[in-house]
Design an enzyme around this catalytic site. Structure first.
Site, PDB file in Angstrom:
ATOM      1  CD  GLU A  51     -27.615 -40.219  52.160  1.00 44.93           C
ATOM      2  OE1 GLU A  51     -28.487 -41.023  52.477  1.00 44.93           O
ATOM      3  OE2 GLU A  51     -28.094 -39.314  51.625  1.00 44.93           O
ATOM      4  CB  SER A  83     -27.937 -56.816 -14.284  1.00 46.36           C
ATOM      5  OG  SER A  83     -28.618 -57.346 -15.257  1.00 46.36           O
TER       6      SER A  83
END
Length: 809
Positions: free
Chosen positions: A144, A421
């Site tokens: 690169e 309940s």
């Protein structure tokens, strides 16, 4: 030389004085000028005659100025204008932003084993430059940017070479971007290919070079760049292509990775093996030509095969999605992290998840045998939460059947349903035990009118009087409402808030005694609320995350919030009664071969026009615990309508069976132990909680009901059941208790375990004397006499409930 010096001296003065020339006050003496105020003296300094030079300069002044202006306008100004045009809206540069790149986060279970990675949009795992092999660094530079260490962000030589090559080829066949420019493009800019972006890229590259060293720039580049198949940075790339840590890759693998950033998809060894092989070998050749490796090393590396498959590929799907989704929810809502930090911050998140428990929850929720039949267009859903009440750690969560994750609706933590309940121990019985009541105290079970509110029992029958233990185990409604009114609704609400139930703005309606909440609760909240009864009265807020380590290695340890909400004695009394509910009450399906305490809850369909002539239930719950774990299970439809409701399904059926099977597996390797009983705890024989001066509830003996006085005919504001605009409909949505176990249940081991071990020393001590408090008895006038009872409270309880069915609520 002298004349040249005089020329530049004169030219400088000319420019400095705006082109003018001031004569000195002199007179001519031969070829020199002498100052007029000085006497003639041959030793004095003589001023040369500058008149001819000045005249020449005046002659050239205008052409010189015109030339300078033309040079500026024609040569310097155009590029400056171009730069101003392209850079006026340039991207701002923040040096610190490069250090906060998107990074993959990781979630671990309680053993430190990886559960999943949270990638966000990018799968990136930052590493430091010293962990990246030198061969990979060299390969990247060879492929690169060979002159990386010799330029300041822009490589002019490479730019000229690229221009010449592109002109020759008649196309953009070669680029000249440096590694610094590529870093700037990936970190700050969009992928568009325009001249403006190139100028921005060059400007940012220059700024990066000013603020960072070459080593820092290379490290950031190797962590930022894209390598294909969802892998950002060299670490993610090494894991994706080779299933290795970056520090373990060899020369051939380094060359392959170095060849990918130019065109990741095109050079992919999976998608285009021949081109990838050619590209890898070209990188090896470049490394050889630049004397970074030897020819022999290059030849050996070129013989190695390419990878044939991908590993750890990027995906938004993850295992154990309900638990992972809750971890994300907890990080954001409780610990102050943003979504960006969670998904892109490189966090290492350690949790309390028990893999065995979590897998069993998922198995149960995806097993049809644990569910009743349902229409194809909408399945019956369920959710559950398992918490270690000793430390508050959430060991497992079930978000629903076929829960896919992706931060979808997590029923385990986000559900809001009335608990029925199952709320009685929280709102009524636990606060009562803390206030000094005992399981043997007697409550009225008669038709009672609480200022217009007339609760009913599941079987529409009345037992006259029952002990608190019986009221809990058989889930009888009227005694619960009576006791809730007796202790004060505000007391029950305050206790519920202390154990984590969401009651902000909730009014003190008597329906809260039966679970009639305005907003409802989730399984995780119910598990947390029951936990203090299992943990000797100590409430520890449930949490999933135990510690967090950020990308810099900074650790944050999460400390749970804990507080005492019950005395040890009150907590044990509750446990004792809830054990009875499982052994011989409504929760027998939850029995295991170890002590179990728990409570069922079932919510009836609302009495609205939509459900006229329809009998069924909306929600079914079971919440219980062993000495080690607390678990809450909910079952119902996401959308309840006339075609989607629970038919003959109750909290003690499928939910209780789910509870039993999940906890049985979770605890199979742990020794059986009893609930710890506080030393010296003794129960009274039981007092009768009826009408007394303290309750200020006059009694009508003619109707055998407890009614308010004429002055209190309308319920007080704090005793309204629901807001006025909702009261007529909401009063009908009272818990329904049934005595049947549905015959359709086909879950594993449906019959209760008959040899379940009872709680050690759980029988009450009954050597105390009853106190003089009266109670209404069905069809009999109320008196203030003592009601004699046997010293054996178990016998007196058996007498009271003789003939009462013991079954599901």
């Amino acid at each position: 030389m002298l004349n040249c010096g005089r020329f530049f001296l004169a030219f400088y003065e000319l420019l400095d004085r705006g082109g003018g020339y001031v004569k000195s006050p002199t007179r001519k003496v031969g070829c020199f000028h002498v100052k007029e105020n000085e006497k003639e003296n041959p030793q004095k300094e003589l001023v040369p005659n500058k008149a001819p030079l000045t005249q020449k300069l005046r002659t050239y002044r205008r052409p010189l100025l015109i030339t300078a202006v033309l040079f500026f306008v024609l040569i310097l100004l155009p590029p400056l204008l171009v730069l101003a045009y392209y850079l006026h809206d340039r991207t701002s540069f923040d040096p610190d932003s490069l250090l906060t790149m998107q990074a993959t986060s990781f979630i671990y279970d309680q053993e430190g084993e990886l559960i999943t990675a949270l990638h966000g949009e990018q799968n990136r795992i930052p590493v430091t430059i010293d962990t990246i092999p030198e061969t990979l660094q060299q390969a990247i530079l060879a492929a690169e940017d060979l002159r990386f260490h010799n330029h300041q962000g822009l490589d002019i030589r490479a730019i000229v070479r690229a221009l010449f090559t592109n002109v020759q080829d008649g196309a953009f066949s070669q680029g000249a971007s440096t590694i610094t420019q590529q870093l700037a493009k990936n970190a700050f800019l969009s992928p568009e290919k325009t001249i403006r972006r190139k100028f921005h890229e060059a400007f940012l590259a220059y700024q990066i070079e000013k603020n960072y060293t070459k080593e820092e720039i290379l490290e950031m580049y190797l962590n930022w760049i894209y390598f294909g198949h969802g892998a950002y940075g060299v670490q993610a790339a090494a894991q994706t292509y080779f299933d290795k840590d970056i520090s373990e890759i060899n020369l051939a693998e380094a060359a392959l990775l170095a060849g990918l950033p130019r065109r990741p998809s095109f050079y992919s060894p999976i998608q285009n093996a021949e081109v990838a092989l050619e590209r890898r070998n070209m990188v090896l050749t470049l490394m050889t030509q630049n004397q970074l490796i030897s020819s022999a090393e290059a030849k050996t590396a070129a013989l190695e095969p390419l990878p044939q498959e991908l590993y750890n590929t990027f995906s938004l799907q993850y295992p154990h999605p309900a638990y992972v989704d809750y971890v994300i929810e907890e990080l954001v809502t409780r610990h102050g992290y943003t979504d960006n930090q969670v998904f892109r911050g490189g966090l290492h998140i350690y949790t309390a998840m028990d893999r065995k428990t979590q897998e069993k929850i998922e198995e149960v929720l995806n097993n049809q045998s644990y569910f009743p039949p349902s229409p194809q267009d909408q399945l019956v859903q369920a959710a559950m939460a398992v918490v270690d009440h000793r430390n508050g750690l959430i060991q497992g969560l079930g978000g629903g059947r076929s829960y896919e994750g992706g931060r979808s609706f997590n029923r385990a933590s986000q559900l809001k349903r009335q608990p029925g309940s199952a709320a009685k121990p929280i709102f009524v019985y636990a606060p009562a035990m803390e206030a000094g009541f005992t399981p043997n105290d007697i409550l009225p079970d008669s038709p009672i009118n609480f200022g217009g509110y007339r609760p009913r029992n599941y079987d529409n029958s009345f037992r006259g009087t029952v002990s608190i233990r019986q009221a809990v185990s058989l889930s009888i409604n009227i005694p619960a409402v009576y006791l809730f009114r007796h202790i004060g609704p505000e007391v029950g609400i305050e206790f519920a808030k202390n154990v984590g139930l969401p009651l902000e703005g909730e009014q003190a309606y008597l329906a809260l005694a039966l679970g009639g909440m305005t907003k409802g609760v989730s399984p995780l909240q119910m598990a947390g609320a029951y936990a203090p009864m299992a943990n000797s009265g100590l409430y520890i807020e449930p949490l999933a995350v135990t510690r967090i380590v950020d990308y810099q290695g900074k650790e944050v340890v999460i400390k749970p919030i804990e507080k005492r909400v019950l005395s040890e004695e009150a907590a044990y009394k509750m446990t004792d009664m809830l054990v009875t509910a499982v052994q011989s009450g409504t929760g027998t399906r939850a029995q295991m071969r170890r002590p179990v305490a728990g409570k069922t809850g079932t919510v009836e369909l609302p009495h609205t026009a939509e459900f006229r002539n329809v009998s069924g239930n909306k929600d079914a719950w079971f919440v219980g615990y062993t000495p080690e774990l607390t678990c809450a299970v909910w079952m119902g439809y996401d959308i309840t309508d006339r075609n989607h409701y629970l038919r003959q399904i109750y909290g003690g059926s499928y939910p209780a069976a789910m509870f039993r099977d999940v906890l049985s597996l979770a605890l199979q390797d742990q020794p059986v132990q009893a609930f710890a009983r506080p030393e010296g705890l003794r129960y009274a024989s039981g007092k009768f909680l009826g009408t007394s001066a303290s309750t200020a509830i006059p009694v009508s003996t003619e109707e055998s009901t407890i009614v308010e006085s004429q002055a209190q005919a309308e319920p007080a504001a704090t005793e309204r059941l629901y807001p006025p605009e909702q009261e007529e409909q909401a009063l009908e949505e009272i818990e329904k208790d049934s005595t049947e176990i549905p015959p359709t249940y086909v879950g594993t081991d449906a019959q209760p375990v008959t040899d379940a071990q009872p709680v050690t020393d759980s029988q009450p001590v009954t050597d105390s004397q009853p106190r003089a408090i009266t109670t209404p008895v069905a069809n009999q006038p109320i008196t203030t006499d003592f009601i004699n009872s046997s010293s054996d409270s178990s016998n007196s309880e058996e007498r009271v409930i003789e003939g009462v069915p013991k079954g599901e609520e």
